[in-house]
Design an enzyme around this catalytic site. Sequence first.
Site, PDB file in Angstrom:
ATOM      1  N   LYS A 104       0.788  -1.228   0.000  1.00 40.10           N
ATOM      2  CA  LYS A 104       0.000   0.000   0.000  1.00 40.10           C
ATOM      3  C   LYS A 104       0.822   1.282   0.000  1.00 40.10           C
ATOM      4  CE  LYS A 104      -3.574  -0.915  -0.414  1.00 40.10           C
ATOM      5  NZ  LYS A 104      -4.092  -1.581  -1.664  1.00 40.10           N
ATOM      6  N   THR A 105       1.964   1.217  -0.608  1.00 38.46           N
ATOM      7  CA  THR A 105       2.774   2.442  -0.679  1.00 38.46           C
ATOM      8  C   THR A 105       2.900   2.942  -2.118  1.00 38.46           C
ATOM      9  OG1 THR A 105       4.762   1.084  -0.822  1.00 38.46           O
ATOM     10  CG2 THR A 105       4.181   1.907   1.369  1.00 38.46           C
ATOM     11  N   GLY A 106       2.147   2.340  -3.019  1.00 40.25           N
ATOM     12  CA  GLY A 106       2.218   2.738  -4.422  1.00 40.25           C
ATOM     13  C   GLY A 106       3.125   1.838  -5.236  1.00 40.25           C
ATOM     14  N   THR A 140       2.376  -0.855  -6.908  1.00 44.46           N
ATOM     15  CA  THR A 140       1.806  -1.307  -8.184  1.00 44.46           C
ATOM     16  C   THR A 140       2.019  -0.241  -9.253  1.00 44.46           C
ATOM     17  OG1 THR A 140       0.123  -2.368  -6.852  1.00 44.46           O
ATOM     18  CG2 THR A 140      -0.256  -2.374  -9.209  1.00 44.46           C
ATOM     19  N   SER A 150      -4.856   2.679   4.265  1.00 49.19           N
ATOM     20  CA  SER A 150      -5.003   2.146   2.914  1.00 49.19           C
ATOM     21  C   SER A 150      -5.224   0.623   2.968  1.00 49.19           C
ATOM     22  CB  SER A 150      -3.753   2.484   2.104  1.00 49.19           C
ATOM     23  OG  SER A 150      -3.833   1.922   0.827  1.00 49.19           O
TER      24      SER A 150
HETATM   25  N1  LIG Z   1       1.575   7.314  -8.397  1.00 52.79           N
HETATM   26  C1  LIG Z   1       1.217   7.054  -7.139  1.00 52.79           C
HETATM   27  N2  LIG Z   1       1.813   7.690  -6.119  1.00 52.79           N
HETATM   28  C2  LIG Z   1       1.451   7.429  -4.861  1.00 52.79           C
HETATM   29  N3  LIG Z   1       0.531   6.553  -4.518  1.00 52.79           N
HETATM   30  C3  LIG Z   1      -0.087   5.892  -5.492  1.00 52.79           C
HETATM   31  C4  LIG Z   1       0.221   6.100  -6.845  1.00 52.79           C
HETATM   32  N4  LIG Z   1      -0.569   5.286  -7.568  1.00 52.79           N
HETATM   33  C5  LIG Z   1      -1.336   4.591  -6.702  1.00 52.79           C
HETATM   34  N5  LIG Z   1      -1.054   4.982  -5.466  1.00 52.79           N
HETATM   35  C6  LIG Z   1      -1.669   4.502  -4.212  1.00 52.79           C
HETATM   36  O1  LIG Z   1      -0.913   3.391  -3.696  1.00 52.79           O
HETATM   37  C7  LIG Z   1      -1.797   2.578  -2.967  1.00 52.79           C
HETATM   38  C8  LIG Z   1      -1.667   1.166  -3.458  1.00 52.79           C
HETATM   39  O2  LIG Z   1      -0.383   0.765  -3.155  1.00 52.79           O
HETATM   40  P1  LIG Z   1       0.205  -0.579  -3.687  1.00 52.79           P
HETATM   41  O3  LIG Z   1       0.093  -0.622  -5.137  1.00 52.79           O
HETATM   42  O4  LIG Z   1       1.582  -0.694  -3.118  1.00 52.79           O
HETATM   43  O5  LIG Z   1      -0.759  -1.641  -3.031  1.00 52.79           O
HETATM   44  S1  LIG Z   1      -0.552  -3.222  -2.955  1.00 52.79           S
HETATM   45  O6  LIG Z   1       0.203  -3.471  -1.761  1.00 52.79           O
HETATM   46  O7  LIG Z   1       0.142  -3.669  -4.141  1.00 52.79           O
HETATM   47  O8  LIG Z   1      -1.903  -3.761  -2.849  1.00 52.79           O
HETATM   48  C9  LIG Z   1      -3.172   3.144  -3.164  1.00 52.79           C
HETATM   49  O9  LIG Z   1      -3.427   3.971  -2.034  1.00 52.79           O
HETATM   50  P2  LIG Z   1      -4.880   4.194  -1.417  1.00 52.79           P
HETATM   51  O10 LIG Z   1      -5.687   4.766  -2.526  1.00 52.79           O
HETATM   52  O11 LIG Z   1      -4.636   5.160  -0.318  1.00 52.79           O
HETATM   53  O12 LIG Z   1      -5.343   2.883  -0.941  1.00 52.79           O
HETATM   54  C10 LIG Z   1      -3.032   3.950  -4.416  1.00 52.79           C
HETATM   55  O13 LIG Z   1      -3.975   4.997  -4.507  1.00 52.79           O
END
Ligand SMILES: Nc1ncnc2c1ncn2[C@@H]1O[C@H](COP(=O)(O)OS(=O)(=O)O)[C@@H](OP(=O)(O)O)[C@H]1O
EC number: 2.8.2.8
Length: 811
Positions: A629-631, A633, A727
């Site tokens: 959930k740190t971005g 993906t 998140s």
């Molecule tokens: N470009 C960018 N910068 C910062 N944050 C972003 C970005 N793109 C996606 N997000 C937010 O990242 C959250 C998903 O994180 P992950 O992809 O690491 O999630 S996972 O662990 O793979 O399920 C998810 O956070 P939340 O919306 O708060 O849940 C996404 O909105």
Amino acid sequence: MVEREYLINDGRSYLPPKVSVRRQRISKQLTVKRCVAALLLLSFFSITYSIVYLSYPFTSLIRREWRPEPSIMCQQMLSGMIGRLPVHDHRSIGGVRLRTDPKVLVFVETTYSKLGRDITELLVYNRIKYKVEVASKSLPVLTNLDKGKYGVIVFENLHKYLQMDKWNRELLDKYCREYNVGIIGFLLGTEERLIGSQLRGLPLFIHTNLRLKDATLNPGSPILRLTRAGETVWGPLPGDDWTVFTANHSTYEPLAWANNNSHDWTEPQDQETTKTPLVTVIQDHGGFDSIQRVLFGSGLRFWLHRLLFLDSLSYLSHGQLSVSLNRYILVDVDDIFVGERGTRLRSEDVRALLRTQEKIQTMVPGFKFNLGFSGKYFHHGTSEENLGDDLLLEHVNKFTWFSHMWNHQQPHLYENQTQLELDMALNKNFAKEHGIPTNSGYSVAPHHSGVYPVHEPLYSAWKRVWNIKVTSTEEYPHLRPARLRRGFIHRNIMVLPRQTCGLFTHTILINKYPGGREKLDESIQGGELFQTFVYNPINIFMSHMSNYGNDRLALYTFESVIKFLRCWTNLKLTSAPPHILAEKYFSLYPEEADPVWGNPCHDLRHKKIWSHNKTCDQLPRFLVIGPQKTGTTALYMFLSMHPNISSNIPSPETFEEIQFFNGRNYYRGLSWYMDFFPLVKNSTAQYLFEKSATYFDGELVPKRAHALLPHAKLVTILISPAKRAYSWYQHMRAHSDPIASNYSFYDVISASDTAPKPLRDLRNRCLNPGRYAQHLEKMVTILSTYTASYNRWVNSYDRIQSMLWINYRNF
Ligand SMILES: Nc1ncnc2c1ncn2[C@@H]1O[C@H](COP(=O)(O)OS(=O)(=O)O)[C@@H](OP(=O)(O)O)[C@H]1O
């Protein structure tokens, strides 16, 4: 008519001309006759030689009277006392206040000092935990919650202990007294020879830099447990820098002594010392200052000191650091029927094999040679050797048997599993036809191929054709050094570490033994082979058929070393079938069941026995490790768009994440992981990567990732831990998780430790990955323990630091 010879004036004989012509004629006739005779003789020898050669190649001309005979004998064997005397149990002496799993604290002179390395290697071999400190620095924390952390304190150089500053010395001595812990110290040679010099603060005096001979043990010493007294190591002891002790207090008791062998020492008091045995290892019972010590007058170069060191650890820790006295032995004889003509077993060799087996059985209950056969080469020897094959089968039930490959082919060369199974089945059919038992559940791969690095078709075929449960190799995790060999379990097949006995397929004649016969005898009599038995509770030895024919070096070696063990140790030798040994092994070392996949390309030998279809180009060069959930993906998607970067193919179960290093997928093996990185023709991608967000807080990830990808970069993104937690909570709600659906975010993160388990689990998943400092620190610590030197430690640390990606906007 008598022909006269005349002497010419230079003393040579001379015949008158008439006589000379006749004589020349006769002489010509004689020469022709001689030539014919010589020719006949030559043809006779060539025919005989080629007959001999055809049926026995060159090696059959071995001078068999040179074959070594096991001649080890000791007083105790003669008196029949072996196994009758009680063995000291150090647990019965005094109480200790140690933690259940105490370590040894080793003070070394420098991180590179020789004896320090010898000590730690010995501890590693015996799987005794330890901590190394450079002497003269401050002391480490010695206790934990009122329990002592260290069972014994070892000083590579005792003077470092004696010269410690007052504060540290008092602290250490207080620890030893209060927690009933002893000290082992070594005294090595000095720059100048010391004569009768007193050890600082102790009623003990030393002479240094001596040459000694003929070492003997004190049979009354309470320290002896593993080591058996009663014999003498005759001859000069290694080194010319021995220290010997003379005591002025009843607290001291000799543990070992020897005779002076220094011819250059002419001072008057030494006339006495040449006659009286000199104390080389001394025990301090603690009568002087309430601290028990064992002091060694030389390092671990002398093999007997290695045993005494283990016994001292056991004694001074009151049995907390005792090694078991049970030793299991299995001797594999690989390549039965495989050897070249002229190097195989003849009937007399088989009879010798049986005789030695019977002798060993009297010393090692249950012992049977374990024969590994490749049926394709049955009866491929000379006529005498074929009789040897028959005799082996006549006595089939006197041995245990296991399957090698039918044709001795290396399994990793088979890409086609069906063919591999067909070949295995041929060997099984051969076994059935010849009355060889097929139910041992044990097999060994030729040249260790396919076992490690794992060749999945081998494991599958072994299961299907032979129902294999156990195998053994010396390749895991690396061929050398032997003390680091470990076992693992893959696909329910238990892989045990295998030991070498110092003989290989080509080592068949004593006079050709590398380094000479002395080298083999040294290994048997206290050296490498002897120590292998001493340090390993379970010993599976590798030997080959050719070692049992020819000079029968294996028979000599095993009988000798077993006798030597009985003379010098109290080890209880026994044998058992492989599956029992494997069960014992993994109950002794359950932590080893988990494999660690290394990179086959980092080891030439491993690369050689790795499938040609594999390439290290199929491994990632960097890992995006999360946390969740740190971005991650989004980052994964952006990176994948770059023409020089390519990610793994998606997993049917976990989508873009492979989740290899953190969970059960790891047990699916390296090939399974590599299949996610198929080689694409004409691809411009130079950087393969993988993203699994759960790696960040996965307990085993640093160790596993480092083993496979020691040079990979690690990428982590850190956002505000609170935002990350929220998140994750939303993520679970979106997936209709019942707890997330029924509890508010506040309820979840503030749940107490008495809350229902599912609620606590969700709380932990929300909060734990956000403990960034904790996880990063653990990662650095683990990586540093898996790196050899300080520089590499810094590199590992840099590796994380340089790729730390802090998303400030989300903090
Ligand atoms: N470009 C960018 N910068 C910062 N944050 C972003 C970005 N793109 C996606 N997000 C937010 O990242 C959250 C998903 O994180 P992950 O992809 O690491 O999630 S996972 O662990 O793979 O399920 C998810 O956070 P939340 O919306 O708060 O849940 C996404 O909105």
